[in-house]
Write a protein that holds these residues in place. Structure first.
Motif, PDB file in Angstrom:
ATOM      1  N   PRO A 279       0.825  -1.210   0.000  1.00  0.00           N
ATOM      2  CA  PRO A 279       0.000   0.000   0.000  1.00  0.00           C
ATOM      3  C   PRO A 279       0.855   1.255   0.000  1.00  0.00           C
ATOM      4  O   PRO A 279       2.046   1.200   0.325  1.00  0.00           O
ATOM      5  N   PRO A 280       0.262   2.409  -0.355  1.00  0.00           N
ATOM      6  CA  PRO A 280       1.009   3.671  -0.314  1.00  0.00           C
ATOM      7  C   PRO A 280       1.508   3.938   1.096  1.00  0.00           C
ATOM      8  O   PRO A 280       0.978   3.409   2.071  1.00  0.00           O
ATOM      9  N   PRO A 281       2.557   4.759   1.240  1.00  0.00           N
ATOM     10  CA  PRO A 281       3.101   5.045   2.578  1.00  0.00           C
ATOM     11  C   PRO A 281       2.074   5.754   3.446  1.00  0.00           C
ATOM     12  O   PRO A 281       1.254   6.523   2.957  1.00  0.00           O
ATOM     13  N   THR A 282       2.137   5.479   4.743  1.00  0.00           N
ATOM     14  CA  THR A 282       1.187   6.084   5.665  1.00  0.00           C
ATOM     15  C   THR A 282       1.784   7.248   6.451  1.00  0.00           C
ATOM     16  O   THR A 282       1.115   7.832   7.284  1.00  0.00           O
ATOM     17  N   ASP A 283       3.067   7.578   6.189  1.00  0.00           N
ATOM     18  CA  ASP A 283       3.665   8.722   6.866  1.00  0.00           C
ATOM     19  C   ASP A 283       4.150   9.727   5.834  1.00  0.00           C
ATOM     20  O   ASP A 283       4.496   9.379   4.700  1.00  0.00           O
ATOM     21  N   ALA A 284       4.191  10.994   6.236  1.00  0.00           N
ATOM     22  CA  ALA A 284       4.493  12.083   5.313  1.00  0.00           C
ATOM     23  C   ALA A 284       5.905  11.996   4.739  1.00  0.00           C
ATOM     24  O   ALA A 284       6.112  12.226   3.544  1.00  0.00           O
ATOM     25  N   ASP A 285       6.892  11.679   5.568  1.00  0.00           N
ATOM     26  CA  ASP A 285       8.277  11.648   5.095  1.00  0.00           C
ATOM     27  C   ASP A 285       8.476  10.605   3.994  1.00  0.00           C
ATOM     28  O   ASP A 285       9.183  10.854   3.005  1.00  0.00           O
ATOM     29  N   SER A 286       7.893   9.437   4.153  1.00  0.00           N
ATOM     30  CA  SER A 286       8.024   8.392   3.123  1.00  0.00           C
ATOM     31  C   SER A 286       7.376   8.836   1.819  1.00  0.00           C
ATOM     32  O   SER A 286       7.908   8.611   0.731  1.00  0.00           O
ATOM     33  N   ALA A 287       6.212   9.477   1.926  1.00  0.00           N
ATOM     34  CA  ALA A 287       5.533   9.965   0.729  1.00  0.00           C
ATOM     35  C   ALA A 287       6.359  11.049   0.033  1.00  0.00           C
ATOM     36  O   ALA A 287       6.487  11.067  -1.196  1.00  0.00           O
ATOM     37  N   LYS A 288       6.930  11.966   0.823  1.00  0.00           N
ATOM     38  CA  LYS A 288       7.763  13.020   0.240  1.00  0.00           C
ATOM     39  C   LYS A 288       8.996  12.426  -0.441  1.00  0.00           C
ATOM     40  O   LYS A 288       9.387  12.854  -1.524  1.00  0.00           O
ATOM     41  N   ARG A 289       9.615  11.444   0.204  1.00  0.00           N
ATOM     42  CA  ARG A 289      10.815  10.815  -0.355  1.00  0.00           C
ATOM     43  C   ARG A 289      10.505  10.170  -1.710  1.00  0.00           C
ATOM     44  O   ARG A 289      11.258  10.340  -2.676  1.00  0.00           O
ATOM     45  N   MET A 290       9.386   9.463  -1.785  1.00  0.00           N
ATOM     46  CA  MET A 290       8.994   8.826  -3.041  1.00  0.00           C
ATOM     47  C   MET A 290       8.707   9.858  -4.123  1.00  0.00           C
ATOM     48  O   MET A 290       9.108   9.701  -5.279  1.00  0.00           O
ATOM     49  N   PHE A 291       8.022  10.949  -3.739  1.00  0.00           N
ATOM     50  CA  PHE A 291       7.653  11.971  -4.719  1.00  0.00           C
ATOM     51  C   PHE A 291       8.890  12.718  -5.225  1.00  0.00           C
ATOM     52  O   PHE A 291       9.003  13.009  -6.426  1.00  0.00           O
ATOM     53  N   VAL A 292       9.830  13.024  -4.341  1.00  0.00           N
ATOM     54  CA  VAL A 292      11.058  13.715  -4.753  1.00  0.00           C
ATOM     55  C   VAL A 292      11.861  12.825  -5.706  1.00  0.00           C
ATOM     56  O   VAL A 292      12.387  13.290  -6.728  1.00  0.00           O
ATOM     57  N   ASP A 293      11.972  11.542  -5.404  1.00  0.00           N
ATOM     58  CA  ASP A 293      12.677  10.614  -6.295  1.00  0.00           C
ATOM     59  C   ASP A 293      12.010  10.583  -7.669  1.00  0.00           C
ATOM     60  O   ASP A 293      12.685  10.571  -8.717  1.00  0.00           O
ATOM     61  N   TYR A 294      10.686  10.601  -7.656  1.00  0.00           N
ATOM     62  CA  TYR A 294       9.935  10.602  -8.923  1.00  0.00           C
ATOM     63  C   TYR A 294      10.195  11.884  -9.712  1.00  0.00           C
ATOM     64  O   TYR A 294      10.430  11.842 -10.938  1.00  0.00           O
ATOM     65  N   LEU A 295      10.171  13.028  -9.030  1.00  0.00           N
ATOM     66  CA  LEU A 295      10.413  14.304  -9.701  1.00  0.00           C
ATOM     67  C   LEU A 295      11.816  14.355 -10.287  1.00  0.00           C
ATOM     68  O   LEU A 295      12.017  14.811 -11.431  1.00  0.00           O
ATOM     69  N   ASN A 296      12.791  13.915  -9.512  1.00  0.00           N
ATOM     70  CA  ASN A 296      14.164  13.935 -10.009  1.00  0.00           C
ATOM     71  C   ASN A 296      14.329  13.065 -11.249  1.00  0.00           C
ATOM     72  O   ASN A 296      15.086  13.405 -12.155  1.00  0.00           O
ATOM     73  N   ARG A 297      13.639  11.959 -11.293  1.00  0.00           N
ATOM     74  CA  ARG A 297      13.708  11.091 -12.487  1.00  0.00           C
ATOM     75  C   ARG A 297      13.011  11.745 -13.678  1.00  0.00           C
ATOM     76  O   ARG A 297      13.534  11.777 -14.783  1.00  0.00           O
ATOM     77  N   GLU A 298      11.792  12.250 -13.426  1.00  0.00           N
ATOM     78  CA  GLU A 298      10.990  12.796 -14.525  1.00  0.00           C
ATOM     79  C   GLU A 298      11.573  14.087 -15.083  1.00  0.00           C
ATOM     80  O   GLU A 298      11.434  14.367 -16.277  1.00  0.00           O
ATOM     81  N   LEU A 299      12.206  14.871 -14.239  1.00  0.00           N
ATOM     82  CA  LEU A 299      12.759  16.147 -14.693  1.00  0.00           C
ATOM     83  C   LEU A 299      14.194  16.008 -15.195  1.00  0.00           C
ATOM     84  O   LEU A 299      14.849  16.989 -15.521  1.00  0.00           O
ATOM     85  N   GLY A 300      14.687  14.766 -15.215  1.00  0.00           N
ATOM     86  CA  GLY A 300      15.967  14.487 -15.865  1.00  0.00           C
ATOM     87  C   GLY A 300      17.186  14.931 -15.125  1.00  0.00           C
ATOM     88  O   GLY A 300      18.245  15.125 -15.694  1.00  0.00           O
ATOM     89  N   ALA A 301      17.049  15.132 -13.812  1.00  0.00           N
ATOM     90  CA  ALA A 301      18.215  15.588 -13.023  1.00  0.00           C
ATOM     91  C   ALA A 301      18.991  14.376 -12.538  1.00  0.00           C
ATOM     92  O   ALA A 301      18.423  13.330 -12.291  1.00  0.00           O
TER      93      ALA A 301
END
Length: 301
Positions: A279-301
């Protein structure tokens, strides 16, 4: 064990009926866990909760979330609220089905004139009551339960303006029997809802997962927008969103529409992944970590 949905017009004695049912359940089975969920348990006042459609929708969402967290096979949950919208009662029925528990509706069928009189009496005594305009609006939008609908069945009807509300009232006794009767292969008059594949998937996700995901990703987007608005949106910009969290690395300025699009896609992908994986993460830090990793991949950094 069970979910009981109270239903009725404002000031139709739902709270008194819910209290009587709780006492009757305890008298029947002293070890039984019974909990009443209502506006006051969430520290909400009735006029503030129904003053417009937006706050009313938020109230239903809060009640639904609390029911979702509380309903289980070890307790009886009584939802003491108007529950005046049939679509909302269907949502509560879905929660009961997902949990594999019994479900019923206890309807206080009180004439509007009596409800209005009781509301006026409360106003005169300084007790919690509905403002006149709110009362009239709620009365006009009430959708009466129909036992032919699966989300309104079984339906136990009380008539508070005609009959005294006591723990031994026939309809309350009937509801208690339905909620506490032992079920075996020969039982035909008690229905325990069975979760489907779809509802089982929903229940494996923690109740606050999507809420935390939505909130956390929005905070990341806000951090990026704020950093760029302060003139930090330059080439190879690094944005920190907190300790022990990865850094957002941007090679170019990213506008709010693009960030919103990436956020929507990420939440959708996270939800789809949870169908076959964890299931999706239930705490804010885990969700932020996943989203930042996704952004870094998608934005090509």
């Amino acid at each position: 064990m069970a979910l009981v949905v109270m239903c009725g017009q404002p000031c139709s004695s739902k709270t008194s009926a819910a209290a009587c049912l709780a006492v009757a359940l305890h008298s029947s089975s002293p070890d039984l866990t019974v909990r009443i969920i209502d506006e006051s348990s969430l520290h909400l006042r009735r006029n503030d909760s129904y003053k417009d459609m937006v706050v009313e929708k938020n109230l239903r969402g809060l009640l639904r979330s609390e029911v979702d967290r509380s309903v289980s096979r070890d307790s009886i949950i009584i939802v003491d609220s108007l529950n005046n919208i049939k679509g909302y009662r269907y949502e509560l029925w879905c929660l009961a089905r997902a949990s594999g528990v019994r479900y019923c509706v206890l309807f206080c069928d009180t004439e509007v004139d009596h409800c209005k009189e009781w509301n006026n009496n409360r106003q005169e005594k300084g007790e919690p009551a509905y403002d006149t305009n709110i009362f009239e609006d709620l009365v006009s939008r009430f959708e009466k339960p129909d036992r032919r609908n699966r989300w309104d069945s079984p339906l136990f009807e009380l008539f508070p303006s005609r009959d005294e509300l006591v723990e031994t009232a026939p309809d309350i006794a009937e509801a208690v029997s339905y909620l506490t009767k032992k079920v075996d292969s020969k039982t035909r008059d008690v229905k325990v809802l069975q979760p489907t594949i779809a509802t089982q998937t929903v229940r494996t996700t923690e109740a606050n997962s999507l809420y935390e995901m939505d909130k956390a990703t929005q905070e990341v987007v806000n951090a990026i927008v704020e950093a760029q608005s302060c003139g930090l949106g330059l080439a190879v910009n690094k944005i920190s969103i907190g300790p022990n969290l990865p850094t957002i690395k941007l090679e170019r300025s990213v506008g709010l529409p693009e960030l919103r699009s990436l956020r929507r896609t990420f939440i959708k992908l996270a939800g789809q992944y949870s169908l076959s994986g964890p299931p999706p993460p239930t705490d804010a830090d885990s969700a932020k970590r996943m989203f930042v990793d996704y952004l870094n991949r998608e934005l090509g950094a």
